[in-house]
Design an enzyme around this catalytic site. Structure first.
Site, PDB file in Angstrom:
ATOM      1  N   ASP A 108       0.842  -1.205   0.000  1.00 29.61           N
ATOM      2  CA  ASP A 108       0.000   0.000   0.000  1.00 29.61           C
ATOM      3  C   ASP A 108       0.870   1.246   0.000  1.00 29.61           C
ATOM      4  OD1 ASP A 108      -2.176  -1.657   0.368  1.00 29.61           O
ATOM      5  OD2 ASP A 108      -2.277  -1.320   2.531  1.00 29.61           O
TER       6      ASP A 108
HETATM    7  N1  URA Z   1      -1.342  -5.791   3.891  1.00 29.87           N
HETATM    8  C1  URA Z   1      -1.786  -4.514   3.873  1.00 29.87           C
HETATM    9  O1  URA Z   1      -2.818  -4.222   4.435  1.00 29.87           O
HETATM   10  N2  URA Z   1      -1.046  -3.606   3.229  1.00 29.87           N
HETATM   11  C2  URA Z   1       0.105  -3.881   2.612  1.00 29.87           C
HETATM   12  O2  URA Z   1       0.735  -2.994   2.053  1.00 29.87           O
HETATM   13  C3  URA Z   1       0.544  -5.209   2.642  1.00 29.87           C
HETATM   14  C4  URA Z   1      -0.184  -6.144   3.288  1.00 29.87           C
END
Ligand code: URA
Length: 242
Positions: A108
């Site tokens: 993310d």
């Molecule tokens: N899980 C999430 O919520 N975000 C990420 O970036 C990776 C795994």
């Protein structure tokens, strides 16, 4: 492969600049000038190519580890926002950065940590396939400490979306503080860790998330957020054989 594509992939410039320079005589192949941008190179024969006198080495595949900073998109290009590839100005060793790289999987925008970046599409596909069960471990700081029950819920497989239940996941408290945990999952669904933590209820949310390992790769502690390096031969071997 065409000579102009070869040079563009290796990061020598844009395709149109390169074409112009090839026509202008900037390129030697095996010591001989080649002025045809469409000249076909046999990359398997390790051709000796120079561009303005600089040798251009061809590697079929390249692999990088980045410590992704928060606030940057896991993508190759974006019209408005900075991407992880925008952070890669060179090959990390003073050479050109090739242009056919892409992130393997995604983190993310707000997540930090280990991101593999490569042009080896087949390896990427294999590592990301759900059937491969590649462990991904994250360090997370939560708004509310977890309980033994929460850890058990993760172990059993928590329902984190209307229709989605996570496979069993490992959650461990990192030190004395139960709001700081290490979570290992084998899947990679959108916002998975954030949603799994929120599904525990009790106001639990992820405040900070960082990936610390991906399969056999551990995040190199020398890499500050935004820094990257090529994988070592041993790391590449471990990825290929896992
Ligand atoms: N899980 C999430 O919520 N975000 C990420 O970036 C990776 C795994």
């Amino acid at each position: 492969m065409r000579l102009d594509k070869f040079l563009a992939d290796m990061g020598a410039g844009t395709r149109s600049e390169i074409k112009k320079n090839i026509r202008g005589g900037a390129v030697l192949v095996g010591g001989e000038p080649v002025r045809d941008p469409g000249f076909l190179l046999d990359e398997t024969a390790a051709p000796e190519v120079t561009y303005f006198g600089e040798p251009v080495e061809y590697h079929v595949f390249e692999y990088y580890m980045m410590n992704k900073p928060a606030g940057v998109l896991t993508a190759t290009v974006d019209k408005r926002q900075k991407t992880v590839l925008d952070l890669m100005e060179d090959d990390g060793e003073g050479g050109w950065r090739r242009r056919d790289l892409a992130p393997v999987g995604r983190l993310d925008k707000d997540t930090e940590g280990l991101l593999l970046i490569s042009n080896d599409g087949q390896l990427a596909h294999r590592l990301l396939a759900p059937a491969s069960h590649v462990d991904k471990t994250y360090y997370a700081e939560l708004t509310v400490p977890v309980t033994r029950e929460d850890i058990e819920k993760f172990q059993k497989g928590i329902q984190f979306d209307q229709n989605l239940t996570a496979l069993p996941a490992r959650m461990e408290i990192v030190s004395g503080d139960a709001a700081k945990v290490r979570i290992t999952i084998q899947e990679g669904k959108f916002h998975q860790i954030r949603k799994m933590v929120a599904a525990l209820g009790g106001g639990r949310e992820v405040k900070y998330l960082k990936r610390i390992s991906f399969g056999p790769l551990q995040l190199d502690p020398e890499l500050m957020p935004g820094e990257y390096r090529k994988l070592t031969d041993q790391e590449i071997q471990e990825l290929r054989t896992r």
